[in-house]
Design an enzyme around this catalytic site. Sequence first.
Site, PDB file in Angstrom:
ATOM      1  N   ASP A   1      -3.207   2.862   4.564  1.00  0.00           N
ATOM      2  CA  ASP A   1      -3.671   2.422   3.243  1.00  0.00           C
ATOM      3  C   ASP A   1      -3.132   3.400   2.197  1.00  0.00           C
ATOM      4  O   ASP A   1      -1.974   3.795   2.292  1.00  0.00           O
ATOM      5  CB  ASP A   1      -5.197   2.260   3.260  1.00  0.00           C
ATOM      6  CG  ASP A   1      -5.646   1.235   2.221  1.00  0.00           C
ATOM      7  OD1 ASP A   1      -4.966   1.113   1.190  1.00  0.00           O
ATOM      8  OD2 ASP A   1      -6.673   0.567   2.420  1.00  0.00           O
TER       9      ASP A   1
ATOM     10  N   ASN B   1       0.835  -1.203   0.000  1.00  0.00           N
ATOM     11  CA  ASN B   1       0.000   0.000   0.000  1.00  0.00           C
ATOM     12  C   ASN B   1       0.868   1.250   0.000  1.00  0.00           C
ATOM     13  O   ASN B   1       2.082   1.181   0.177  1.00  0.00           O
ATOM     14  CB  ASN B   1      -0.902   0.019   1.241  1.00  0.00           C
ATOM     15  CG  ASN B   1      -2.275  -0.573   0.942  1.00  0.00           C
ATOM     16  OD1 ASN B   1      -2.881  -0.278  -0.096  1.00  0.00           O
ATOM     17  ND2 ASN B   1      -2.758  -1.419   1.839  1.00  0.00           N
TER      18      ASN B   1
HETATM   19  C1  BGC Z   1      -6.417  -3.858   0.729  1.00  0.00           C
HETATM   20  C2  BGC Z   1      -7.339  -4.528   1.701  1.00  0.00           C
HETATM   21  C3  BGC Z   1      -6.756  -4.399   3.091  1.00  0.00           C
HETATM   22  C4  BGC Z   1      -6.497  -2.942   3.400  1.00  0.00           C
HETATM   23  C5  BGC Z   1      -5.906  -2.668   4.765  1.00  0.00           C
HETATM   24  C6  BGC Z   1      -6.217  -2.439   1.133  1.00  0.00           C
HETATM   25  O1  BGC Z   1      -5.348  -1.810   0.253  1.00  0.00           O
HETATM   26  O2  BGC Z   1      -6.926  -3.920  -0.598  1.00  0.00           O
HETATM   27  O3  BGC Z   1      -7.521  -5.865   1.333  1.00  0.00           O
HETATM   28  O4  BGC Z   1      -7.621  -4.966   4.037  1.00  0.00           O
HETATM   29  O5  BGC Z   1      -5.653  -2.393   2.427  1.00  0.00           O
HETATM   30  O6  BGC Z   1      -4.621  -3.145   4.902  1.00  0.00           O
HETATM   31 CA    CA Z   2      -5.005   0.253  -0.794  1.00  0.00          CA
END
Ligand code: BGC
Ligand code: CA
Length: 299
Positions: free
Chosen positions: A205, A156
């Site tokens: 995220d 992320n």
């Molecule tokens: C993912 C999810 C995950 C979230 C938190 C997102 O980018 O797609 O599957 O639960 O990040 O980590």
């Molecule tokens: Ca994400």
Amino acid sequence: MSEFTLLEVIPVGNILGECMLWDEVTGCAWWTDIHGQRLHRYHLADKQLQVFELPTRLCAFGFIAQDERLVCAFAEGFAYYTPGTGELDWLTQPEAGFTGTRFNDGRVDRQGRFWSGTMVENAPATDAAGNTVTGSLYCLTGDQAQKRLGEIRISNSLCWSPDAATAYFADSPTGVIRAFDFDAASGSLGNARDFVRVPDGSAPDGSVIDSGGCLWNAHWGGGRVVRYSPQGDVLAELALPVTQPTCLCFGGPDLDLLFVTTAKENLDDAALAQQPEAGHVFVYRTPFKGLPESRYRLA
Ligand code: BGC
Ligand code: CA
């Protein structure tokens, strides 16, 4: 008084909204609902939403400098996709032999390469021989994807400082966004340091960099978006009416609107009753400005 004004809620109810991008050429915000297998394009001026049904899960994408296709990381790998015709051209699937991983976050860097990383979706993930595997971060140029980082649970937060000297990336379950020295010419990651740790109960995220070089991050589980200085100090916080913001971008004619995708996955009926807007897209006016999104350069 808050420095943020909620302008619009786009009621899409995404399971896992992700990869919010502003296209300044068409005046549209684009994002994907990964599990919904839908790509969205929202024309801001006339509030028209167009939804493209996809044959598989789209996790991240970028615009292409030379034409109207998108460079994409689908769950299985990299491809070009043409919205409208639905044409899909696979480029490479570096984890085709794995069970339990999928692509997740991604972005075009300031030099026009596309980066995307994978995550362990169903643990334990395994290779064809049955060995346990983890996620990785890949850089796509042409039809070749090179692995740049390994040992990742959930990729992320990919973004680059305005001068491209720093790359940011998070393995979400660690709670930390890392900052890497970045060699823009070769596209290689150098020394890394911890940039920020998000509060317990949340995971870093999606991120985006604003015109001042500050990093904005969506705190999954924390229900907020936070603006950090390049030194990692908290400069501003935006509280959302939902707990799972996922990704964000600046858009609008003046690049001062903040678009935020959210998710309703993992929320039970009681939680959904408390946050009925989970999965919607939120648009705020801010006193800040973003940077135009970089476009993928075809070889
Ligand atoms: C993912 C999810 C995950 C979230 C938190 C997102 O980018 O797609 O599957 O639960 O990040 O980590
Ligand atoms: Ca994400």
